[in-house]
Motif scaffolding. Structure first.
Motif, PDB file in Angstrom:
ATOM      1  N   ALA A  41     -22.429  31.030   9.331  1.00  0.00           N
ATOM      2  CA  ALA A  41     -22.115  31.087  10.754  1.00  0.00           C
ATOM      3  C   ALA A  41     -23.060  30.183  11.536  1.00  0.00           C
ATOM      4  O   ALA A  41     -24.235  30.057  11.192  1.00  0.00           O
ATOM      5  CB  ALA A  41     -22.230  32.520  11.257  1.00  0.00           C
ATOM      6  N   GLN A  42     -22.547  29.555  12.572  1.00  0.00           N
ATOM      7  CA  GLN A  42     -23.383  28.766  13.476  1.00  0.00           C
ATOM      8  C   GLN A  42     -23.746  29.658  14.658  1.00  0.00           C
ATOM      9  O   GLN A  42     -22.856  30.100  15.392  1.00  0.00           O
ATOM     10  CB  GLN A  42     -22.626  27.519  13.960  1.00  0.00           C
ATOM     11  CG  GLN A  42     -22.183  26.594  12.838  1.00  0.00           C
ATOM     12  CD  GLN A  42     -23.358  26.077  12.030  1.00  0.00           C
ATOM     13  OE1 GLN A  42     -24.338  25.570  12.583  1.00  0.00           O
ATOM     14  NE2 GLN A  42     -23.274  26.221  10.712  1.00  0.00           N
ATOM     15  N   VAL A  43     -25.030  29.945  14.811  1.00  0.00           N
ATOM     16  CA  VAL A  43     -25.477  30.880  15.850  1.00  0.00           C
ATOM     17  C   VAL A  43     -26.520  30.200  16.726  1.00  0.00           C
ATOM     18  O   VAL A  43     -27.719  30.211  16.424  1.00  0.00           O
ATOM     19  CB  VAL A  43     -26.066  32.167  15.223  1.00  0.00           C
ATOM     20  CG1 VAL A  43     -26.493  33.143  16.316  1.00  0.00           C
ATOM     21  CG2 VAL A  43     -25.057  32.825  14.293  1.00  0.00           C
ATOM     22  N   PRO A  44     -26.094  29.576  17.811  1.00  0.00           N
ATOM     23  CA  PRO A  44     -27.064  28.950  18.717  1.00  0.00           C
ATOM     24  C   PRO A  44     -27.857  30.012  19.473  1.00  0.00           C
ATOM     25  O   PRO A  44     -27.297  31.011  19.933  1.00  0.00           O
ATOM     26  CB  PRO A  44     -26.200  28.115  19.668  1.00  0.00           C
ATOM     27  CG  PRO A  44     -24.836  28.711  19.583  1.00  0.00           C
ATOM     28  CD  PRO A  44     -24.708  29.331  18.226  1.00  0.00           C
ATOM     29  N   LEU A  45     -29.164  29.789  19.588  1.00  0.00           N
ATOM     30  CA  LEU A  45     -30.046  30.709  20.299  1.00  0.00           C
ATOM     31  C   LEU A  45     -30.412  30.144  21.662  1.00  0.00           C
ATOM     32  O   LEU A  45     -30.361  28.938  21.886  1.00  0.00           O
ATOM     33  CB  LEU A  45     -31.330  30.932  19.498  1.00  0.00           C
ATOM     34  CG  LEU A  45     -31.213  31.528  18.102  1.00  0.00           C
ATOM     35  CD1 LEU A  45     -32.600  31.630  17.460  1.00  0.00           C
ATOM     36  CD2 LEU A  45     -30.545  32.897  18.134  1.00  0.00           C
ATOM     37  N   THR A  46     -30.795  31.035  22.556  1.00  0.00           N
ATOM     38  CA  THR A  46     -31.375  30.646  23.842  1.00  0.00           C
ATOM     39  C   THR A  46     -32.765  31.250  23.939  1.00  0.00           C
ATOM     40  O   THR A  46     -33.160  32.081  23.112  1.00  0.00           O
ATOM     41  CB  THR A  46     -30.520  31.158  25.012  1.00  0.00           C
ATOM     42  OG1 THR A  46     -30.612  32.600  25.044  1.00  0.00           O
ATOM     43  CG2 THR A  46     -29.060  30.742  24.864  1.00  0.00           C
ATOM     44  N   GLU A  47     -33.507  30.851  24.934  1.00  0.00           N
ATOM     45  CA  GLU A  47     -34.858  31.403  25.145  1.00  0.00           C
ATOM     46  C   GLU A  47     -34.814  32.926  25.269  1.00  0.00           C
ATOM     47  O   GLU A  47     -35.723  33.619  24.829  1.00  0.00           O
ATOM     48  CB  GLU A  47     -35.499  30.801  26.403  1.00  0.00           C
ATOM     49  CG  GLU A  47     -35.898  29.346  26.282  1.00  0.00           C
ATOM     50  CD  GLU A  47     -37.140  29.133  25.427  1.00  0.00           C
ATOM     51  OE1 GLU A  47     -37.812  30.123  25.089  1.00  0.00           O
ATOM     52  OE2 GLU A  47     -37.429  27.965  25.097  1.00  0.00           O
ATOM     53  N   ASN A  48     -33.749  33.454  25.866  1.00  0.00           N
ATOM     54  CA  ASN A  48     -33.635  34.900  26.058  1.00  0.00           C
ATOM     55  C   ASN A  48     -33.482  35.658  24.740  1.00  0.00           C
ATOM     56  O   ASN A  48     -33.746  36.862  24.679  1.00  0.00           O
ATOM     57  CB  ASN A  48     -32.442  35.224  26.968  1.00  0.00           C
ATOM     58  CG  ASN A  48     -32.642  34.717  28.377  1.00  0.00           C
ATOM     59  OD1 ASN A  48     -33.766  34.571  28.826  1.00  0.00           O
ATOM     60  ND2 ASN A  48     -31.552  34.420  29.065  1.00  0.00           N
ATOM     61  N   ASP A  49     -33.051  34.973  23.684  1.00  0.00           N
ATOM     62  CA  ASP A  49     -32.872  35.630  22.391  1.00  0.00           C
ATOM     63  C   ASP A  49     -34.196  35.889  21.677  1.00  0.00           C
ATOM     64  O   ASP A  49     -34.269  36.776  20.820  1.00  0.00           O
ATOM     65  CB  ASP A  49     -31.998  34.762  21.464  1.00  0.00           C
ATOM     66  CG  ASP A  49     -30.566  34.657  21.947  1.00  0.00           C
ATOM     67  OD1 ASP A  49     -30.018  35.684  22.380  1.00  0.00           O
ATOM     68  OD2 ASP A  49     -30.003  33.547  21.882  1.00  0.00           O
ATOM     69  N   LEU A  50     -35.223  35.113  22.008  1.00  0.00           N
ATOM     70  CA  LEU A  50     -36.459  35.163  21.220  1.00  0.00           C
ATOM     71  C   LEU A  50     -37.152  36.519  21.298  1.00  0.00           C
ATOM     72  O   LEU A  50     -37.585  37.068  20.287  1.00  0.00           O
ATOM     73  CB  LEU A  50     -37.416  34.049  21.657  1.00  0.00           C
ATOM     74  CG  LEU A  50     -36.890  32.622  21.494  1.00  0.00           C
ATOM     75  CD1 LEU A  50     -37.989  31.614  21.826  1.00  0.00           C
ATOM     76  CD2 LEU A  50     -36.362  32.388  20.088  1.00  0.00           C
ATOM     77  N   GLU A  51     -37.279  37.061  22.511  1.00  0.00           N
ATOM     78  CA  GLU A  51     -37.949  38.358  22.647  1.00  0.00           C
ATOM     79  C   GLU A  51     -37.191  39.450  21.897  1.00  0.00           C
ATOM     80  O   GLU A  51     -37.799  40.331  21.279  1.00  0.00           O
ATOM     81  CB  GLU A  51     -38.101  38.743  24.114  1.00  0.00           C
ATOM     82  CG  GLU A  51     -38.882  40.043  24.293  1.00  0.00           C
ATOM     83  CD  GLU A  51     -39.099  40.430  25.746  1.00  0.00           C
ATOM     84  OE1 GLU A  51     -39.690  41.501  25.977  1.00  0.00           O
ATOM     85  OE2 GLU A  51     -38.674  39.670  26.638  1.00  0.00           O
ATOM     86  N   GLU A  52     -35.856  39.392  21.932  1.00  0.00           N
ATOM     87  CA  GLU A  52     -35.059  40.401  21.235  1.00  0.00           C
ATOM     88  C   GLU A  52     -35.249  40.305  19.722  1.00  0.00           C
ATOM     89  O   GLU A  52     -35.359  41.324  19.030  1.00  0.00           O
ATOM     90  CB  GLU A  52     -33.581  40.249  21.596  1.00  0.00           C
ATOM     91  CG  GLU A  52     -33.269  40.424  23.070  1.00  0.00           C
ATOM     92  CD  GLU A  52     -33.470  41.854  23.553  1.00  0.00           C
ATOM     93  OE1 GLU A  52     -33.678  42.752  22.717  1.00  0.00           O
ATOM     94  OE2 GLU A  52     -33.400  42.064  24.773  1.00  0.00           O
ATOM     95  N   LEU A  53     -35.291  39.080  19.185  1.00  0.00           N
ATOM     96  CA  LEU A  53     -35.507  38.912  17.753  1.00  0.00           C
ATOM     97  C   LEU A  53     -36.905  39.374  17.349  1.00  0.00           C
ATOM     98  O   LEU A  53     -37.089  40.014  16.313  1.00  0.00           O
ATOM     99  CB  LEU A  53     -35.295  37.451  17.353  1.00  0.00           C
ATOM    100  CG  LEU A  53     -33.844  36.960  17.343  1.00  0.00           C
ATOM    101  CD1 LEU A  53     -33.790  35.466  17.056  1.00  0.00           C
ATOM    102  CD2 LEU A  53     -33.021  37.728  16.316  1.00  0.00           C
TER     103      LEU A  53
END
Length: 203
Positions: A65-77
Motif C-alpha cells: 500500500a502507498q501511505v503518504p504521511l503528514t506532519e500530523n501523523d507523526l505524533e500519533e505514530l
C-alpha cells in the motif's frame, strides 16, 4: 527487502506479519552510538513506512500500500509506538525509556473491514489514511499474534540503556536480553560486582 529499524540493531525480525510491529517498536533511538529516531521527522518516518509496508507486503504476498504521511501523523505514530512499548515493558515491571514519557497516549481504535478473498476466505483489511492505516495494520498483526500465541515472545530488552525490541526464540520463552553478549553479560557482571561490594561492606 529488509526491516530497516530492527536490522540496524542486529536483531532478527519476528516471524510473518508480527515483524511489522517489531520494526515499529525499534524505530526508537537506541544502541551505541545512539541511532536516530525514525519517527522524528516526516522524511525519515515516510521512508520507514514505505520500507516497512513493502516488507510486510512481501511477507503477506500482497501489493504494498502507498501511505503518504503528514506532519500530523507523526505524533500519533509515536504515541502508538509508546503504548505498545509500555505494554511490553510492563510484563517484567520495567519502565519506559525516557523518550517515550513525553508522548501522548495513542488512540486504541483503528478501522478494519471484513472481505472475502478469491479463495473464499474471510480476511480483515486495514482502513483509513496516513497513521490510521498503519495503526490498523499494526493492531491487526498484534491480534493475529495474540491468537497464535506468539505475542508473548515479543519483548523489550531488560537493559534500560538499550531497550531494543526482540523476538524471544528460546524454547521456554525465558529471554530477557536482545543480545546476551551486548547486554546480558555486561549487566550480569555489574550485578555480580554490586553483590560483591555489599558482601565486602558487610565484613
Amino acid at each position: 527487502m529488509a526491516w530497516s529499524a530492527s536490522t540496524r540493531y542486529e536483531v532478527d525480525p519476528a516471524p510473518l506479519g508480527l515483524a511489522l510491529v517489531h520494526d515499529l517498536l525499534n524505530t526508537i533511538p537506541a544502541g551505541r552510538p545512539r541511532a536516530a529516531d525514525l519517527l522524528d521527522d516526516l522524511a525519515d518516518a515516510q521512508a520507514w513506512v514505505d520500507q516497512a509496508l513493502g516488507c510486510w507486503a512481501q511477507e503477506a504476498a500482497q501489493a504494498a500500500a502507498q501511505v503518504p504521511l503528514t506532519e500530523n501523523d507523526l505524533e500519533e505514530l509515536r504515541g502508538l509506538r509508546a503504548e505498545l512499548r509500555r505494554l511490553l515493558s510492563s510484563r517484567n515491571g520495567d519502565g519506559l525509556d525516557g523518550d517515550d514519557h513525553d508522548v501522548a497516549p495513542a488512540v486504541h481504535v483503528a478501522a478494519a473491514a471484513l472481505r472475502m478473498d478469491r479463495n473464499g476466505r474471510v480476511v480483515l483489511e486495514p482502513r483509513g489514511q496516513g497513521w490510521r492505516y498503519v495503526a490498523a495494520l499494526v493492531l491487526l498483526e498484534v491480534f493475529q499474534a495474540q491468537r497464535s500465541d506468539t505475542w508473548r515472545r515479543l519483548k523489550i530488552c531488560r537493559n534500560t540503556r538499550c531497550a531494543t525490541a526482540f523476538f524471544d526464540r528460546s524454547r521456554n520463552n525465558s529471554g530477557v536480553w536482545h543480545s546476551t553478549k551486548i547486554c546480558g553479560n555486561p549487566e550480569n557482571l555489574r550485578a555480580h560486582r554490586a553483590r560483591q561490594r555489599v558482601r565486602t561492606a558487610g565484613l
